[in-house]
Design a protein around this motif. Structure first.
Motif, short mmCIF file in Angstrom:
data_model
loop_
_atom_site.label_atom_id
_atom_site.label_comp_id
_atom_site.label_asym_id
_atom_site.label_seq_id
_atom_site.Cartn_x
_atom_site.Cartn_y
_atom_site.Cartn_z
N VAL A 73 2.15 -3.23 -7.58
CA VAL A 73 1.12 -2.49 -6.84
C VAL A 73 0.97 -1.11 -7.46
N GLU A 74 -0.06 -0.93 -8.20
CA GLU A 74 -0.18 0.55 -8.62
C GLU A 74 -1.74 0.63 -9.31
N ASP A 75 -2.36 1.69 -9.08
CA ASP A 75 -3.70 1.80 -9.16
C ASP A 75 -3.95 2.08 -10.66
N GLU A 76 -3.09 2.84 -11.35
CA GLU A 76 -3.08 3.39 -12.77
C GLU A 76 -2.97 1.96 -13.77
N LEU A 79 5.99 -1.01 -5.58
CA LEU A 79 4.79 -0.36 -4.73
C LEU A 79 4.59 1.00 -4.84
N ASP A 80 3.42 1.27 -5.55
CA ASP A 80 2.91 2.80 -5.51
C ASP A 80 2.54 3.41 -4.23
N ILE A 81 2.87 4.56 -3.97
CA ILE A 81 2.33 5.03 -2.76
C ILE A 81 0.84 5.38 -2.66
N MET A 82 0.54 6.34 -3.71
CA MET A 82 -0.64 6.65 -3.73
C MET A 82 -1.80 5.55 -4.26
N LEU A 83 -2.60 5.04 -3.20
CA LEU A 83 -3.36 3.66 -3.67
C LEU A 83 -4.70 3.83 -2.87
N THR A 109 11.33 7.90 -8.23
CA THR A 109 10.37 9.05 -8.09
C THR A 109 9.72 9.11 -9.59
N LYS A 110 8.33 9.13 -9.67
CA LYS A 110 7.67 9.46 -11.20
C LYS A 110 7.98 10.62 -11.61
N PRO A 111 7.79 11.03 -12.78
CA PRO A 111 8.12 9.78 -13.92
C PRO A 111 9.53 9.19 -13.99
CA CA Z 1 -1.25 5.74 -7.72
#
Ligand code: CA
Length: 224
Positions: A9-12, A53-57, A102-104
């Motif tokens: 799950v990632e918007d990018e 799961l990405d947080i900022m979505l 944590t990204k990256p």
């Molecule tokens: Ca994101």
């Protein structure tokens, strides 16, 4: 054993694809969702073994997705986030996430974490002998060829199981007869050959596991 199915799950899209490619290279099946709402829909429909799961979505954020999924499932969840504040991390664990990256991050590290987490959550059954296209479940005495169960007689099963537990070794007919049929068996050595023949037919496309060793007997060959 079926390959584990992972929901990303990632918007990018670039990031999503990158993670997916790395996981696929390692033999995982992947499903992708670009927002939180879709993630929950996919999760409810598919038999997912782990979620990244990405947080900022968009739609629901990762926190919400995590909370909603935890209401219905204990599936392992790895959270991805650009934010590295400790409070966020604690929040993630409170919501029931299993890991936090944590990204990256390096995709290889992510794949390694996925592997470790899956092993921890789904410990492999010690009585399973798994080969490419062939699975022997020694607890249930079941055999699967390309994920489909094949029906073996008890002797055929014992024979296959004995061979598979002694891979890459040339086993003489005498040894096989003694181990599978027992010391007091007075049948002739051709009993082994007739059983091997039937076993090979039942193994079909995976019959290559049983190789004939001329002048000796048979060998369970793992490398094709
Ligand atoms: Ca994101």
């Amino acid at each position: 054993m079926r390959n584990k199915k992972i929901l990303i799950v990632e918007d990018e899209s670039r990031m999503r694809r990158l993670i997916s490619d790395y996981l696929k290279k390692d033999g995982y099946l992947t499903l992708e969702a670009e927002d939180g709402k879709k993630a929950i829909e996919i999760f409810e429909d598919a038999n997912i073994d782990l979620i990244i799961l990405d947080i900022m979505l968009p739609e629901y954020d990762g926190w919400t997705v995590c909370r909603k999924i935890r209401e219905i499932s204990s599936v392992p969840i790895i959270l991805l986030t650009a934010r590295s504040e400790e409070s966020d991390e604690l929040f993630g664990f409170e919501l029931g996430a299993d890991e936090y990256i944590t990204k990256p991050f390096s995709p290889k590290i992510l794949v390694a974490r996925v592997k470790t987490l899956l092993k921890r959550v789904y410990p492999s059954n010690k009585n399973m002998f798994s080969f490419n296209g062939l699975l022997i479940d020694d607890s249930a005495h079941k055999v699967f060829v390309n994920d489909l169960e094949i029906v073996l007689t008890p002797k055929e099963y014992e024979l296959l199981s004995f061979l598979a537990k002694n891979p890459e070794i040339a086993l003489s007919r005498e040894t096989i007869l003694t181990k599978v049929w027992g010391y007091d068996y007075f049948g002739d050595l051709r009993t082994v050959d007739t059983h091997i023949k039937r076993l090979r037919i039942k193994l079909g496309t995976q019959s290559h596991f049983i190789q004939t060793v001329r002048g000796v007997g048979y060998r369970f060959e793992v490398q094709k």
